[in-house]
Write a protein that holds these residues in place. Structure first.
Motif, PDB file in Angstrom:
ATOM      1  N   ARG A  81      63.711  69.640  32.837  1.00 51.06           N
ATOM      2  CA  ARG A  81      63.395  70.830  31.788  1.00 51.06           C
ATOM      3  C   ARG A  81      63.561  72.260  32.204  1.00 51.06           C
ATOM      4  N   CYS A 127      58.060  60.546  44.845  1.00 52.55           N
ATOM      5  CA  CYS A 127      58.727  60.261  43.465  1.00 52.55           C
ATOM      6  C   CYS A 127      60.564  60.038  43.737  1.00 52.55           C
ATOM      7  N   ARG A 170      63.104  61.315  35.493  1.00 53.86           N
ATOM      8  CA  ARG A 170      63.402  60.628  34.407  1.00 53.86           C
ATOM      9  C   ARG A 170      64.524  60.193  34.075  1.00 53.86           C
ATOM     10  N   ARG A 174      46.091  47.090  28.224  1.00 54.49           N
ATOM     11  CA  ARG A 174      46.774  48.126  27.223  1.00 54.49           C
ATOM     12  C   ARG A 174      48.373  47.634  27.019  1.00 54.49           C
ATOM     13  N   ALA A 194      60.170  67.138  47.365  1.00 53.24           N
ATOM     14  CA  ALA A 194      58.492  67.668  47.208  1.00 53.24           C
ATOM     15  C   ALA A 194      58.024  67.069  45.862  1.00 53.24           C
ATOM     16  N   ARG A 195      58.627  68.093  45.079  1.00 48.71           N
ATOM     17  CA  ARG A 195      57.804  67.937  43.504  1.00 48.71           C
ATOM     18  C   ARG A 195      58.910  67.753  42.417  1.00 48.71           C
ATOM     19  N   GLY A 196      58.490  67.412  41.344  1.00 47.00           N
ATOM     20  CA  GLY A 196      59.211  67.019  40.110  1.00 47.00           C
ATOM     21  C   GLY A 196      59.057  65.339  39.861  1.00 47.00           C
ATOM     22  N   TYR A 197      59.159  64.930  38.946  1.00 47.37           N
ATOM     23  CA  TYR A 197      58.978  63.748  38.409  1.00 47.37           C
ATOM     24  C   TYR A 197      60.167  63.299  37.554  1.00 47.37           C
ATOM     25  N   TYR A 233      64.793  70.722  40.836  1.00 49.84           N
ATOM     26  CA  TYR A 233      64.046  69.954  41.985  1.00 49.84           C
ATOM     27  C   TYR A 233      64.870  69.413  42.923  1.00 49.84           C
ATOM     28  N   LEU A 266      50.901  46.671  29.534  1.00 55.55           N
ATOM     29  CA  LEU A 266      51.296  47.797  30.645  1.00 55.55           C
ATOM     30  C   LEU A 266      50.591  47.930  31.806  1.00 55.55           C
ATOM     31  N   ARG A 267      49.328  47.698  31.529  1.00 57.15           N
ATOM     32  CA  ARG A 267      48.317  47.341  32.872  1.00 57.15           C
ATOM     33  C   ARG A 267      47.141  47.022  32.564  1.00 57.15           C
ATOM     34  N   ARG A 308      44.363  47.432  34.869  1.00 57.68           N
ATOM     35  CA  ARG A 308      43.485  48.447  35.228  1.00 57.68           C
ATOM     36  C   ARG A 308      44.349  49.412  36.025  1.00 57.68           C
ATOM     37  N   SER A 309      44.171  49.956  37.140  1.00 57.58           N
ATOM     38  CA  SER A 309      45.054  50.938  37.591  1.00 57.58           C
ATOM     39  C   SER A 309      46.266  50.412  37.808  1.00 57.58           C
ATOM     40  N   ALA A 310      47.386  50.961  37.560  1.00 58.31           N
ATOM     41  CA  ALA A 310      48.785  50.533  37.786  1.00 58.31           C
ATOM     42  C   ALA A 310      49.221  50.545  39.185  1.00 58.31           C
ATOM     43  N   LEU A 311      48.662  51.752  39.770  1.00 56.28           N
ATOM     44  CA  LEU A 311      48.730  51.809  41.160  1.00 56.28           C
ATOM     45  C   LEU A 311      48.250  50.943  42.025  1.00 56.28           C
TER      46      LEU A 311
END
Lengths: 128, 363
Positions: B342, B320, B293, B15, B288-291, B346, B26-27, B29-32
């Motif tokens: 947003r 993350c 950027r 892709r 714990a949570r939150g991405y 976090y 970009l990748r 297959r799976s980027a991970l």
């Protein structure tokens, strides 16, 4: 793009496994295509309650971040831990292994659900 | 712009996405999976977007001493060093790897988006009588072979016979051609590995020969490249470093050799050092949570303390995290702050750099 006939859809591009009181929720192939490469999912905890159209989580893609919307009033019965570990599953199999949550409805209203054909018609209109 | 091997990437199922002026994979297959493949075994990257500049002549060494922060005198033939060129304010023009091929012949590997800027900067300072500067980026493709099993695939290329064992940051010409084919023991993943400067006309055959060297070697895209470099806490120009941040603030003071020489940007750097740093680039993990950027604000209570410069999942660490530029010098590892995502806060914690250290022993 595939929209399995046995599923129900919302205008927010979520799918529901059926229209009874317990169902799984995921995002449609259309949503997956719009998002592009999914890198992260934020999903609620089991036991959380949401009203219909309330955000129950977010999906982060390389391009953007989008809210996930609750299709009906309900309580979270299960969360797909596997997709949280590996969000690309949602892209590869949005209607199968890529399910997000299982929900127990807390109100009877199913008025806003579309069957697969109606959802496809809606997409055609939207794309105009 | 398209990479010379664009079509080969499409054949491999890539892709493609925009990265600066370039279309890059970009990748595949799976980027991970690609990320883990590099940590556990080996992966092949096409990084031909990178720029290659050559500085030659009897004035080359003195010119590069004046233009870069590290001490070029320390390099022997066949050695490279991480360094940077600074503007008059002490901010980064670019970070780069500088290789001494011979006493009068130097190769500079610069960031794609900065190639023109670096070329012009060097050109504006060089003495035509003693040095020549050329942009060789069009003549080269650059591949990175990264991961603990890199040696076996390099051997499969049958250039190993010509390639002496390289020390870290070492470089050698492996094929007499014009331009020469160089292999360097460097990388941007935090794993053992090599970067190959392949003459463009050999590029497709070298790429295919490497991938044919074993089923377990696969192509790796830029998504995994970013998570790998972020776990290793290697800065990305445009995100973590730029024209307004200096090497001390970026935690790259180890590359600055203030006592060795004079260089452009030294005086503001000295002043910055004497006055004390005002900002610091730290590694952080989400509790714990939150991405996170790039660009998101760092807050403690209601007070802003900086911004995220790079953020993503950290596949080999879990959860993350990323890098953040803090305007608060009192904060250190173990301290907590929040990332404003947003409108919601976090929790995150400052951790020691790097996020991830390879399990493979470097020779």
């Amino acid at each position: 793009m595939e929209f399995p006939r046995h599923l129900f859809f919302t205008k927010d591009h979520e799918w529901l496994s059926d229209d009874s009181d317990e169902f799984s929720v995921g995002i449609s192939a259309y949503a997956v295509e719009q998002l592009g490469d999914i890198v992260y999912l934020e999903l609620p905890a089991v036991g959380d309650n949401f009203a219909a159209r309330e955000s129950f989580g977010t999906v982060e893609s390389v391009k953007t971040v989008s809210d996930l919307y609750m299709p009906r009033n309900g309580e979270i019965l299960a969360v797909n831990e596997e997709v949280m570990q590996d969000p690309e599953i949602v892209q590869d199999d949005p209607y199968g292994k890529g399910w997000l949550i299982k929900v127990k409805a807390t109100a009877a209203d199913t008025g806003n659900l579309l069957d697969a054909l109606s959802y496809q018609k809606y997409l055609v209109q939207e794309e105009g | 712009m398209r990479l010379p091997l664009h079509d080969l990437h499409l054949e491999l199922g890539a892709r493609m996405v925009a990265f600066g002026d370039w279309q890059v994979p970009l990748r595949y297959r799976s980027a991970l999976d690609e990320h883990r493949q590099v940590r556990q075994h080996c992966g092949l990257f096409d990084v031909s977007h990178m720029g290659e500049l050559v500085v030659e002549g009897k004035g080359a060494l003195a010119l590069l001493q004046r233009l870069t922060i590290n001490d070029v005198e320390r390099l022997q033939n066949g050695q490279g060093q991480y360094t940077a060129m600074l503007n008059a304010r002490g901010g980064f023009i670019d970070d780069l790897i500088l290789y001494r091929l011979t006493a009068t012949h130097f190769l500079l590997c610069v960031n794609a988006a900065n190639t023109r800027k670096c070329f012009e900067h060097i050109s504006s300072h060089h003495d035509l009588a003693t040095t020549a500067v050329s942009d060789c980026s069009q003549d080269y493709c650059q591949f990175a072979l990264q991961g603990p099993a890199s040696d076996q695939y390099l051997a499969a290329l049958h250039i190993h016979g010509d390639c002496p064992p390289l020390a870290r940051m070492g470089i050698a010409a492996v094929r007499d051609s014009s331009p020469s084919f160089y292999v360097a023991r460097t990388g941007y993943t935090g794993e053992h590995g090599y970067e190959l400067y392949v003459p463009r006309k050999l590029a497709a055959s070298v790429w295919q020969a490497l991938l044919a060297g074993g089923d377990e070697l696969t192509a790796i895209g830029f998504a995994a490249r970013d998570t790998l470099r972020l776990e290793a806490c290697f800065p990305l120009y445009g995100n973590d470093i730029d024209a307004d941040i200096n090497p001390y603030e970026a935690g790259l003071g180890w590359a600055v050799k203030l006592n060795a020489k004079d260089f452009i940007g030294k005086i503001p750097l000295l002043k910055s050092k004497q006055a004390g740093r005002k900002r610091q680039l730290v590694a952080f993990r989400m509790r714990a949570r939150g991405y996170p950027r790039a660009g998101m604000e760092i807050v403690v209570g209601k007070k802003k303390h900086g911004r995220v410069t790079s953020g993503s999942i950290l596949p080999s660490v879990g959860g993350c995290g990323g890098l953040a530029l803090l305007t608060n010098m009192a904060m250190q590892s173990g301290d907590e702050f929040c990332v404003a995502i947003r409108g919601q806060h976090y929790e995150a914690v400052i951790v020691d750099k790097p996020h991830y250290k390879t399990k493979t022993k470097e020779q």
